[in-house]
Design an enzyme around this catalytic site. Sequence first.
Site, PDB file in Angstrom:
ATOM      1  CD  GLN A 117      -3.284   0.222   0.357  1.00  0.00           C
ATOM      2  OE1 GLN A 117      -3.611  -0.934   0.551  1.00  0.00           O
ATOM      3  NE2 GLN A 117      -3.898   0.978  -0.534  1.00  0.00           N
ATOM      4  CE  LYS A 120      -2.609  -1.050  -3.843  1.00  0.00           C
ATOM      5  NZ  LYS A 120      -3.807  -1.840  -3.448  1.00  0.00           N
ATOM      6  CE  LYS A 132      -5.607  -4.042   2.820  1.00  0.00           C
ATOM      7  NZ  LYS A 132      -5.840  -3.533   1.453  1.00  0.00           N
ATOM      8  N   GLY A 171     -12.492  -0.456   2.870  1.00  0.00           N
ATOM      9  CA  GLY A 171     -12.796  -1.879   2.705  1.00  0.00           C
ATOM     10  C   GLY A 171     -11.681  -2.660   2.030  1.00  0.00           C
ATOM     11  CG  ASP A 172      -8.590  -5.798   1.108  1.00  0.00           C
ATOM     12  OD1 ASP A 172      -7.998  -5.152   0.225  1.00  0.00           O
ATOM     13  OD2 ASP A 172      -8.399  -7.020   1.267  1.00  0.00           O
ATOM     14  CB  THR A 216     -10.783  -1.468  -7.049  1.00  0.00           C
ATOM     15  OG1 THR A 216     -10.873  -0.724  -5.841  1.00  0.00           O
ATOM     16  CG2 THR A 216      -9.491  -2.250  -7.080  1.00  0.00           C
ATOM     17  CG  ASN A 247     -15.738  -3.501  -4.613  1.00  0.00           C
ATOM     18  OD1 ASN A 247     -14.632  -3.096  -4.954  1.00  0.00           O
ATOM     19  ND2 ASN A 247     -16.811  -2.736  -4.643  1.00  0.00           N
ATOM     20  CB  SER A 384     -10.060   5.840  -0.698  1.00  0.00           C
ATOM     21  OG  SER A 384     -10.863   4.694  -0.532  1.00  0.00           O
TER      22      SER A 384
HETATM   23  P1  NDP Z   1     -14.603  -9.124  -1.823  1.00  0.00           P
HETATM   24  O1  NDP Z   1     -14.680  -9.641  -0.432  1.00  0.00           O
HETATM   25  O2  NDP Z   1     -15.663  -8.224  -2.324  1.00  0.00           O
HETATM   26  O3  NDP Z   1     -14.489 -10.352  -2.843  1.00  0.00           O
HETATM   27  C1  NDP Z   1     -13.450 -11.275  -2.723  1.00  0.00           C
HETATM   28  C2  NDP Z   1     -13.646 -12.347  -3.783  1.00  0.00           C
HETATM   29  O4  NDP Z   1     -12.464 -13.131  -3.847  1.00  0.00           O
HETATM   30  C3  NDP Z   1     -14.786 -13.294  -3.476  1.00  0.00           C
HETATM   31  O5  NDP Z   1     -15.319 -13.781  -4.675  1.00  0.00           O
HETATM   32  C4  NDP Z   1     -14.090 -14.389  -2.684  1.00  0.00           C
HETATM   33  O6  NDP Z   1     -14.748 -15.641  -2.707  1.00  0.00           O
HETATM   34  C5  NDP Z   1     -12.778 -14.476  -3.433  1.00  0.00           C
HETATM   35  N1  NDP Z   1     -11.726 -14.953  -2.516  1.00  0.00           N
HETATM   36  C6  NDP Z   1     -11.252 -14.319  -1.425  1.00  0.00           C
HETATM   37  N2  NDP Z   1     -10.335 -15.047  -0.799  1.00  0.00           N
HETATM   38  C7  NDP Z   1     -10.228 -16.175  -1.518  1.00  0.00           C
HETATM   39  C8  NDP Z   1      -9.432 -17.322  -1.399  1.00  0.00           C
HETATM   40  N3  NDP Z   1      -8.549 -17.443  -0.388  1.00  0.00           N
HETATM   41  N4  NDP Z   1      -9.559 -18.272  -2.341  1.00  0.00           N
HETATM   42  C9  NDP Z   1     -10.449 -18.151  -3.359  1.00  0.00           C
HETATM   43  N5  NDP Z   1     -11.239 -17.072  -3.538  1.00  0.00           N
HETATM   44  C10 NDP Z   1     -11.118 -16.110  -2.633  1.00  0.00           C
HETATM   45  O7  NDP Z   1     -13.160  -8.436  -1.924  1.00  0.00           O
HETATM   46  P2  NDP Z   1     -12.640  -7.366  -3.006  1.00  0.00           P
HETATM   47  O8  NDP Z   1     -13.256  -7.624  -4.325  1.00  0.00           O
HETATM   48  O9  NDP Z   1     -12.746  -6.030  -2.400  1.00  0.00           O
HETATM   49  O10 NDP Z   1     -11.085  -7.718  -3.049  1.00  0.00           O
HETATM   50  C11 NDP Z   1     -10.520  -8.622  -4.015  1.00  0.00           C
HETATM   51  C12 NDP Z   1      -9.037  -8.366  -4.138  1.00  0.00           C
HETATM   52  O11 NDP Z   1      -8.817  -7.025  -4.577  1.00  0.00           O
HETATM   53  C13 NDP Z   1      -8.213  -8.501  -2.850  1.00  0.00           C
HETATM   54  O12 NDP Z   1      -6.928  -8.987  -3.170  1.00  0.00           O
HETATM   55  C14 NDP Z   1      -8.105  -7.067  -2.372  1.00  0.00           C
HETATM   56  O13 NDP Z   1      -6.981  -6.881  -1.537  1.00  0.00           O
HETATM   57  C15 NDP Z   1      -7.928  -6.345  -3.687  1.00  0.00           C
HETATM   58  N6  NDP Z   1      -8.227  -4.930  -3.718  1.00  0.00           N
HETATM   59  C16 NDP Z   1      -9.430  -4.456  -3.271  1.00  0.00           C
HETATM   60  C17 NDP Z   1      -9.711  -3.104  -3.346  1.00  0.00           C
HETATM   61  C18 NDP Z   1     -11.031  -2.545  -2.951  1.00  0.00           C
HETATM   62  O14 NDP Z   1     -11.219  -1.332  -3.111  1.00  0.00           O
HETATM   63  N7  NDP Z   1     -11.981  -3.331  -2.471  1.00  0.00           N
HETATM   64  C19 NDP Z   1      -8.697  -2.142  -3.808  1.00  0.00           C
HETATM   65  C20 NDP Z   1      -7.492  -2.751  -4.307  1.00  0.00           C
HETATM   66  C21 NDP Z   1      -7.288  -4.092  -4.233  1.00  0.00           C
HETATM   67  P3  NDP Z   1     -15.404 -16.231  -1.372  1.00  0.00           P
HETATM   68  O15 NDP Z   1     -16.613 -15.385  -1.111  1.00  0.00           O
HETATM   69  O16 NDP Z   1     -15.711 -17.652  -1.684  1.00  0.00           O
HETATM   70  O17 NDP Z   1     -14.378 -16.093  -0.274  1.00  0.00           O
HETATM   71  O1  2IT Z   2      -5.876  -2.627  -1.428  1.00  0.00           O
HETATM   72  C1  2IT Z   2      -6.426  -1.507  -1.505  1.00  0.00           C
HETATM   73  O2  2IT Z   2      -5.900  -0.573  -2.106  1.00  0.00           O
HETATM   74  C2  2IT Z   2      -7.737  -1.330  -0.877  1.00  0.00           C
HETATM   75  N1  2IT Z   2      -8.280  -2.286  -0.328  1.00  0.00           N
HETATM   76  C3  2IT Z   2      -8.394   0.026  -0.875  1.00  0.00           C
HETATM   77  C4  2IT Z   2      -7.821   0.884   0.216  1.00  0.00           C
HETATM   78  C5  2IT Z   2      -8.528   2.206   0.434  1.00  0.00           C
HETATM   79  O3  2IT Z   2      -8.120   2.875   1.407  1.00  0.00           O
HETATM   80  O4  2IT Z   2      -9.430   2.578  -0.305  1.00  0.00           O
END
Ligand code: NDP
Ligand code: 2IT
Length: 452
Positions: A117, A120, A132, A171-172, A216, A247, A384
Amino acid sequence: MTTRSDTTTALNRLLAEIEHRNPAQPEFHQAAHEVLETLAPVIAARPEYAEPGLIERLVEPERQVIFRVPWQDDQGRVHVNRGFRVEFNSALGPYKGGLRFHSSVNLGVIKFLGFEQIFKNALTGLGIGGGKGGSDFDPHGRSDAEVMRFCQSFMTELYRHIGEHTDVPAGDIGVGGREIGYLFGQYRRITNRWEAGVLTGKGQGWGGSLIRPEATGYGNVLFAAAMMRERGEDLEGQTAVVSGSGNVAIYTIEKLAALGANAVTCSDSSGYVVDEKGIDLDLLKQIKEVERGRVDAYAKRRGASARFVPGGRVWEVPADIALPSATQNELDEADAETLIRNGVKAVSEGANMPTTPEAVHLLQKAGVAFGPGKAANAGGVAVSALEMAQNHARTSWTAARVEEELTHIMNDIHTTCHETAERYDAPGDYVTGANIAGFERVADAMLAQGVI
Ligand code: NDP
Ligand code: 2IT
C-alpha cells in the site's frame, strides 16, 4: 561509488535479515523480495538512497496494533477474533488502506498488504501514507446482526488509533458498504464526532463518494486498456478471464463490457463459472451483492451458456486478457503457462499480489504485458483519497467528475510506470517501473523528514 552489484549484495543481506526478524510471515517476505529486488538500479544511480537506515526503516512498520475482538453470535455464544492495524509509513500523508475480514488474516498478511500500500498510494500522487488492517473473522454465513456486533467490537478498540488526519481505513476482502456503515456508526458513537474523513467507502448520502464502489475494477480495466494501447491495440472485441466475484471482480466485468470486451468467467472459493455469452452482470450482482450467495447459483440460473466448474481456476479458459481479482497467489506458474499457451496478451492485477513471482517472471519473459497490483488496482485507494477531499470540503462531486479524475489518475500511473521502467533500462517492465517510481516518492519524503 556504489555499484549495482554492491547494492544488490546489500539488498540481499537485508532480505535475509527481514526473513530472520519476521519469522512465519511468508506473504510479507514475498512482497519485500518483489520490491527490493527491483531497487538496485535506482539506489546505484542515486547515492542518497544508499544512506544507511533508509531501506531498513522502509521495511519496518511505524506502528503495529494487535487487539482482541470478542463478540456474541445469534445464539449468545462468545467468539474471540484477533484484530490488526499496521501503520506502515506516513511520510506522504495519513496512513491509508483497507480492512480485510477473512479467516486467512494474520500479521504477515496484513504486513504484506500494508507494505504494498505504501508504494501504491505514492503512485496515486494524492498525499496518502500506507497502512492496512483487518481480522481473522469470517463473515460467510453470519447474519447482519452478527456482522454488526463484530464491527462494533472491532471499532471499540480501533477508534483510538485512527482519525481523519491520522489513519483512514476502508474496505478490502470481506469489508464492503455494510461493514463500513457499522464501523462508522460505532466510531461516531464513541467519539461523539461527525468525522466523515475517518473512513472511506461510506454510503451515498452520508459522506460516500460516487464511483468509489466501482473504482478499483474500473481503474484496473483503464490500466489494462493503457497497456494494450502501448502495444497498438485496444479492448474492443477482446475476451477476458476474471477471477473473484466480489467488489473488484464485479466492476471489472462492468467496465470491460463498457469498453467492448467480453468477460467470460468469475469465481469464488468454491470454483468458477464460465459463460460463453459473457457474464450477465445483473444476475451476478443479484446473487453476490443482494443474496450473498455462491457462484454455482449463477450457472444454475443462467441457462445453457454457463457452467460451474467446482474447484477449478479461471485461467484454463482461453482469453486475450486476464484480470485476477480475488486474492494473493491465485495465479501460479502452471496457470501462467496455460495463459501463455492460449495466447494471452495482458495480465492486469485487480487483487493484491495475485500472481506468484515465478508466474510474473514467465509472463514477462513471454512478452505478455503485466500490470502489477500496486499500479493497476490503485484506482480504489485513489478514489478513497478523492472521498477524503470531498469530506474535507463538505461537498460531493458528480459521478462524471470522479470518473474523469479516476481516468486521469490511472493514465498518469501507467505513464509514470512506463517511463520509469525505460529510464532504468527495463522497457515494458511495469513491475520495475511501479516499484521504483513509488519508492522514489516515499524515499525522498523520508530523507527530507530526517531519521524518525
Ligand atoms: P470481496 O470480499 O468483495 O471479494 C473477494 C472475492 O475473492 C470473493 O469472490 C471471494 O470468494 C474471493 N476470494 C477471497 N479469498 C479467496 C481465497 N482465499 N480463495 C479463493 N477465492 C477467494 O473483496 P474485493 O473484491 O474487495 O477484493 C478482491 C481483491 O482485490 C483482494 O486482493 C483485495 O486486496 C484487492 N483490492 C481491493 C480493493 C477494494 O477497493 N476493495 C482495492 C485494491 C485491491 P469467497 O466469497 O468464496 O471467499
Ligand atoms: O488494497 C487496496 O488498495 C484497498 N483495499 C483500498 C484501500 C482504500 O483505502 O481505499
